[in-house]
Design a protein around this motif. Structure first.
Motif: not given
Length: 104
Positions: A36-64
């Motif tokens: 659904r968010l892919d279709q909204v006309p305005e930009p979508v903000i993705v908040d990643v906590p400052e203390n995050f160490r990593a987002i793996s390639a596999s997670f990104f692939q699954g989500m985005f």
């Protein structure tokens, strides 16, 4: 869920600093209603906590990865999804988006 805003802390509840796994990424895609968010006309903000160490390639692939393709590539993806994230995370996400664009 508010349009135009993804808060990854809702997944981690402040207890996890890494997101990994394709299945977890696809679950996050459903949880945040990314199709659904892919279709909204305005930009979508993705908040990643400052203390995050990593987002793996596999997670990104699954989500985005479907979004990278649907939006026409990595550049268009990052015009639509604006990541508020530590620099080391943003660098990796750019690599992952390029990989999504090339492999599909």
């Amino acid at each position: 869920m508010a349009d135009g805003h993804i808060v990854l802390k809702k997944l981690t509840r402040g207890q996890v600093r890494n997101l990994a796994g394709h299945d977890r990424g696809t679950s996050a895609r459903a949880f945040f209603e990314i199709d659904r968010l892919d279709q909204v006309p305005e930009p979508v903000i993705v908040d990643v906590p400052e203390n995050f160490r990593a987002i793996s390639a596999s997670f990104f692939q699954g989500m985005f990865s479907e979004s990278v393709r649907a939006l026409g590539g990595a550049l268009a993806f990052f015009e639509h999804y604006r990541f508020d994230a530590p620099a080391h995370i943003r660098t990796k996400l750019a690599e992952y988006a390029e990989q999504s664009q090339r492999t599909h």
